[in-house]
Structures are given as C-alpha cells and as structure tokens.
Enzyme design. Structure first.
Site: not given
Length: 784
Positions: A189, A262
């Site tokens: 991320e 995710e």
C-alpha cells in the site's frame, strides 16, 4: 537472472500465442507453471480464480497452523496469503531467526500439504497492525523523519539484505521450484504514503535480485492505485466495499485479471475503543459479485489470531492495538467456526469449479476453565532494574542507546524551589513521575501530555520517571516512532525563566524480541505501585482457555516463561487467549507486570473471550477538558459544497492560509440529518501534496459516537478510510449543526487545500457533509 518485461512489450511478444503473460519470464526461460494472463491467472495454462484467505503464522501457535489451514480450506479457499514481518525475523541487526514459531518455510509446506497455494507478502513494510509495520526498530538509530520507505540508502540497503535473506529461505518454496508460492507482493500500500514510482522499481528489483521468479505484484486502495502503478508490476486493489468501483479502477490502469488484494472481513481493535465488527451480509454480497465477475480476492482476515508477545502495532496518531486480533473474522481468534464461517462457506461453495468439493471443517479444539487463583508474590518494578546504567546530559531517543523496547527508568536531581511544571519534549509512550518516591503524575503520548505539576521543594529532590513503551506506530510517516523520554526536560515556575534538568541516569529492562523477563527477587505479599506479580495453577489436561484480566490494570502477562501479550483494563478486550499447547499438566506459572496496580490480585481461565467491554473510568487520570471552539472574529478561508457519494475530493482554498489550527465546519449533510462524518481529512500544500501529519492532534470535536461504534475524531486523521469520525447519535445525544472538527498541526503551516474522504459504504450511510466552511488560524480553541 529472470527478467520481467513491461506489459506493452509482452503484448507484442505474445501476439501469436493464446495468452498474454504479464510479469512473465523472457522467452529464453521455460514456460512458467503460474502466470498472469490477459483475462485470467493461469496455472499450467488453465484459468485459476484465486480464492484466498489471509492468516499470519506469527499470530497462530505453530501447533495450530495445520488446524487453521484446514479451516481456511474448508471455508472454500484455494490459497492462503501470508505476511512476513521483517522485525520478527531480524530484531537485532544481522541476526536472522527462522526457527520454531518463525519457521516460514514449514508454514508453506503445511499449506501445500493441505492443498493450498500461497501468496507471499515479504515487505519490507507490512503494516498489519504489527510493531512499526514490520520494520525493525534499529533502523531508527539513523537520524531523520522521512528516510524509511524511501530511496535513502539507510533504508534501501538493509531492505535489500532482508529480501535476499527471504529469497534464500523461501525461494525453494516457489511454484517454479515445486513449492506452493504463486505470487510475491512488493512493498505494501505504498500509494497511501507516496507517489515515488522509482522507489517501487527499486523494491521490485530487490525482490528479483533475491531470486524470486514467480509473478510480482503491488497492492493499493482503490483510490490510490494510480499513484504508484508501474507497467512492469501487476496491481491489485484493496477495499472493503464497492467491488465494482475497485475493479473499474484496476481496468483503467492495466489489462489483466481483476483481483482484490485485501477484502476486509472485519476490522482491528484499539485500546479504549469499542470492538469492531464487519457487515457479514454485505461481505457475502460483495464476494458473490467479485467471483461472478471472474474476479479473484484475498479475505483480510480469514483468521486473525492473536498478536502474542509485544508485537502489537499502533494506529496513528497514537492508538495502540489490542493483543487480540480476532478481527471479527470467520475463523475466530481461537479457531472457532461459527455462523460467519458457515455463511462464507455457503457463498464460496456456489462458485466451485466442476468436480471441486469442499472438505469437512476440522474438529473443534478442546477448551477448559481454570478456577480462580491468586498471584501472591511480588517484585516492585523500581527495585528490579539492573545496576548497569547510562549517564546522559539530556534524555534522547532510546534507540540511540541500543534499547529496543520495555521499561526505562530516568533519574535526576531537582533543585529546591517553588511549585513548578516538569515539561519534556516527548515521553513515548506512557510515563509515571515520582518525586522522592511519591507518584506526582503521568505523561501520556495519546494526548500529547508531556508535563506534570510538581510540588514546592524545600531542598533538592530526586525525580524518577518510569517509562513504558507500548508499540511503535505501524502506518504513515509516523513509523519514525522513536521511543523514550526525550529532552530537553524543563522546570517552569511562574514567570521565571525555564530551567533545564540535566545529568540523568538511565536504566532499562529491555524485553527484546520475545518479551524476556529480567531476574526478579520475589517476596510474598501485596505491594503498591508498579510491580511484577507471580502465581500459578494446577491443570490436569492442557486445553485452550481465556485468562480473565478484568481485575488488573495495565501491563504484560507471561505464562510458563512465554510472553503472552499486553492487557489493559480500559478494554474492549478483557481476556487473553491462552493456547492449550503452551500449557502443561501439573503446575503452570503466571507472571504479570501491572503498572497501575490490580484491584484484586486474582485470575481465572474462562471458556469464552470477552472482547467488547469498555472501562474508560480505569484509564490513566486525565485533567478535565475545558476546550471550546473560538471562531468568533475569524473569517472562513473557504466555503463550499462537497459532491455527493463516497469518492475522495480535493478542494483548493481561496488563497494559501497559514496557521497552526484548522477547523472544518459542517453546515449540513446530504441526508438532511444533524450528523457529520469524515473518513479521512488531509491538508494540502501549494503543490497539492499532503502535509506531514506526524505531530497532528485533535484540538476539538463537537462530539464523537463512542457507544454504538468507534466514531472517534482520531479516525479522521489515522489514514484508514474504512473507519470514520461520526458525531454522537446514540441514546442521550442531542446532535445539532453545525458540527466542527478542529485539528492542531503541532506548528504553524501553510495550507492551500484539503482532501476530504467521505464516510464509506452505500449511499444510505449518514453523515456525508454537504455544505462546509474552513478556518485556519494559530488559535481556534479556548482552553479555559
């Protein structure tokens, strides 16, 4: 060495073939077993729809790995996703550990034996509500507050060394070498932090140089995908709702299979906030939609487990995570399979390929109750420090002195004088201040309270500051989270010039990687003040249990010499999961560090956890807040109206404004109700880049919902769009508009705009702001 080519070149190279391979080896290499095609993941040339469940082997007793893997398989998954936490394997620089609980290769072998593929996420950064996001503390010996996760050699060279070690240990587990690892993630991320694509290229190359030849990929939230996307690295999107929008964002960037990296089954808990739960009905609907669109996904978490030991992380600006990492996942913290598991299993069963069959779930594990027992021996903390000490003129971050975490005792001499304030630059994380052995106050990083009031002194006095480190922040620039008492430490009395206290003696109990206990001198009976406590219980047959810590204060628990984790009576967690394999027939020893003192020095083992019981009255004393907004006389620097919907919006102010405090005033909301909510609020500089939030705090919030959900104002600046600030609405609340949120930036800054992320979820959610005003000034609150 295997070379990975950019997508556009591969499209041309594969024009005569049946599939387009992204991140594929050069033509000189053998055809890979697993590849990324134009529309599908390909295993031996056949489409593979990845149904993945995340599980962190560090959060599950090794003895239970197989049980949890069997449950993940029975739920309907064909793949397991696993982080590697760099600091878990290299807590001390240059000393790598892969034995026992840290045996990642054995975890991969067990996954393969259960018929599961593996997606590996080795970092170097992980996040995952883990200490410093998985980065090792010793990196902080290097000066600076912006070098981590950058192209600075002080970070890149240790990260390269780590990845090379990962390749040595886990390279043989790749599918290309007969193992289960299909893909390897690069970083994590990164678009949340930066848009430095060259950094991503550097980390990608380091992963290749480590010997990984399977496809590599990166993940980012849907709204940050484009920030770090590079054509030579496949992208997947992370989200907890609205898969259509996430997949559209992916399709706009690249040609290839769609995957959610995710998808959130629930959320993590922080001390002092309500237990979080996921929307199960919506999750099932979203998974159906993803699989129906030929998409793949990874469920974060399929099984959360427990952050044993001292590995728990900390949300920003400073909200420590609980030891329980239950996450409201379909497989509970203790491996139980209930209604949520059943609904996921039924959903995934609808998407099996012809001939595919789900195995039966594993049998439940035994659970036992332990009758109440007393911890009747004590060892005062202040008497338990080693004799060896450092002598420093002024306290500095403890990493510079080689102290990793634990308890640190600072001692100096105070001059005689009138009542005064003792003020430190910082005290991370919590500190108890004693003068001549008497407790006079506490310091608390959560509230940036680094001062205490001292009584008048007729003669010189000894000040002792007992500091306790809880966790390093695991998200954002705040991972540069140096611990300890930090000077200068000043005495301030009335109108007198501040006087610096110098010449400190520093002693430490360093708990190191695994929560090592120091040598303690035990004595029977109770004691007051911070202390270690010891007791035990008899057990005929070991089985799982949940230690009831509800009568204790704050600290750490050890069972049979193993560090179980941290506890805090403020909740929401009031129990600690104790796995049966860590117990033994006969006598079992329990040691508790309690820094505030127990209300009763007894404990018991329960047959079910207590995950949602808040006790705010048991928190450290905090002076009452008299803060109120002070907007009179200030003109708004901008007035406007946000767009409806959940998309992030950038707003430019009418002109650049300078000040220390910023207020966003919500005048009304799109649903017409008197509520305001903000998922994330960032401030922008003149170039449109977010300001550093390291020193930010909440100066004022009109109200916060704390009963029915965690609607804390801190959620608006924690970097997580999946939670939010929400004004109070539960019983007794009297919501009115306007609603105000005032940020304190820590120092004056130039503000040219803001980035507003509305509350996420369907259009029916409350609190999305319509009309608003923005104020910027050095002072927008009164504290009298």
């Amino acid at each position: 060495m295997t070379v990975q080519l950019p997508r556009r070149r591969l499209l041309g190279a594969a024009a005569t073939g049946a599939a387009v391979l992204l991140n594929a080896p050069t033509a000189a290499a053998a055809t890979p077993r697993f590849a990324i095609g134009e529309h599908d993941f390909l295993l031996d040339g056949q489409p593979l729809q990845i149904r993945c469940g995340e599980m962190h082997f560090a959060r599950v007793p090794r003895e239970y790995w197989r049980h949890r893997l069997q449950a993940i398989k029975a739920m309907g998954m064909n793949t397991v996703c696993a982080y590697l936490f760099w600091n878990y394997h290299e807590w001390r620089e240059g000393r790598f550990r892969w034995e026992g609980q840290r045996d990642a290769a054995e975890f991969c072998r067990q996954a393969q034996a259960e018929g599961l593929w593996v997606i590996l996420r080795p970092g170097p950064y992980a996040c995952a509500e883990w200490e410093m996001g998985g980065l090792p503390w010793w990196l902080l010996k290097h000066p600076g507050d912006a070098f981590l996760r950058s192209r600075d050699d002080a970070f890149v060279q240790p990260a390269r060394r780590w990845l090379k070690e990962v390749g040595r240990v886990l390279g043989p587990q790749q599918v290309s070498q007969g193992g289960p690892i299909l893909m390897v993630q690069v970083e994590n991320e990164y678009g949340f932090l930066s848009d430095d694509r060259e950094y991503m290229r550097t980390m990608r190359q380091a992963t290749l140089d480590a010997g990984f030849d399977v496809p590599l990929f990166q993940c980012n939230p849907s709204n940050a995908l484009a920030r770090t996307h590079i054509p030579e690295l496949f992208s997947v999107a992370n989200f907890g709702s609205d898969p259509k929008r996430g997949f559209q964002a992916l399709s706009a960037l690249q040609q290839g299979p769609l995957m959610c990296g995710e998808y959130y089954s629930g959320w993590f808990d922080t001390w002092g906030a309500p237990h979080r739960r996921g929307d199960n009905a919506r999750a099932i609907q979203d998974i159906d939609a993803m699989l129906g669109a030929n998409g793949s996904f990874s469920l974060y978490m399929a099984h959360g487990g427990t952050t044993f030991g001292l590995w728990g992380g900390c949300d920003r600006p400073f909200r420590p995570d609980t030891s329980s990492y239950d996450y409201d996942a379909p497989i509970t913290e203790a491996g139980w399979l209930g209604e949520k598991f059943r609904t996921y299993r039924e959903c995934l069963a609808r998407h099996l390929k012809p001939g595919e069959r789900l195995p039966d779930p594993p049998a439940p594990l035994p659970v036992t109750a332990i009758p109440p027992f007393t911890l009747g021996e004590t060892a005062p903390v202040l008497a338990s420090f080693p004799a060896a000490a450092l002598q420093v003129a002024s306290p500095r971050p403890m990493e510079a002195d080689g102290i990793s975490r634990g308890l640190v005792l600072y001692r100096a001499t105070l001059p005689a004088g009138p009542a005064a304030s003792l003020v430190a630059a910082q005290a991370r994380d919590l500190a108890w201040v004693f003068v001549d052995g008497r407790l006079v106050g506490t310091m608390d990083t959560r509230h940036r309270r680094f001062s205490v009031e001292l009584p008048a002194r007729r003669r010189e006095a000894v000040v002792e500051i007992l500091l306790y480190t809880i966790a390093r922040v695991n998200f954002g620039m705040e991972v540069h989270d140096r611990k300890g008492l930090q000077g200068p430490v000043l005495l301030r009395a009335g109108q007198r010039p501040a006087q610096e206290i110098r010449d400190w003696t520093v002693r430490a109990i360093d708990f190191d990687a695994d929560g090592d206990l120091p040598a303690l001198r035990w004595a029977p009976g109770r004691t007051s003040g911070p202390a270690f406590w010891r007791g035990g219980f008899e057990l005929a047959t070991p089985a799982d249990t949940f230690l009831d810590l509800s009568s204790w204060g704050q600290g750490i628990v050890w069972v049979n010499g193993r560090c179980l984790g941290r506890y805090w009576s403020i909740g929401p967690t009031q129990t600690m999961y104790l796995p049966g394999p860590w117990l033994r027939p006969g006598r079992n020893e329990v040691v508790v560090l309690d820094l505030t003192g127990p209300r009763a020095n007894r404990m018991a083992g329960l047959t079910a956890p207590v995950l949602d019981q808040l006790r705010p009255e048991l928190d450290l004393p905090r002076p009452p807040s008299r803060t109120r907004p002070r907007l009179a006389g200030h003109k708004p620097v901008h007035e406007g109206q946000f767009m409806s919907g959940s998309a992030t919006q950038d707003v430019r102010l009418d002109s650049v404004a300078r000040g220390r405090q910023v207020c966003i005033e919500a005048l009304d909301s799109f649903d017409g109700l008197p509520h305001a909510a903000i998922a994330e609020l960032a401030l922008l500089d003149a170039s449109g880049k977010p300001l550093n939030q390291t020193a930010w705090t909440i100066a004022y919030a009109s109200s916060e919902e704390a009963r029915k959900e965690d609607g804390s104002a801190l959620n608006a600046i924690n970097g997580q769009a999946t939670d939010h600030w929400h004004t109070a609405y539960s019983a007794g609340a009297r919501p009115t508009m306007p609603a105000r949120l005032i940020l304190d930036l820590g120092a004056p800054a130039e503000v040219a705009g803001l980035r507003y992320t509305p509350r996420q979820g369907p259009d029916s959610v409350t609190g999305r702001i319509r009309r608003y005003r923005v104020y910027v000034a050095d002072r927008l609150v009164d504290n009298d």
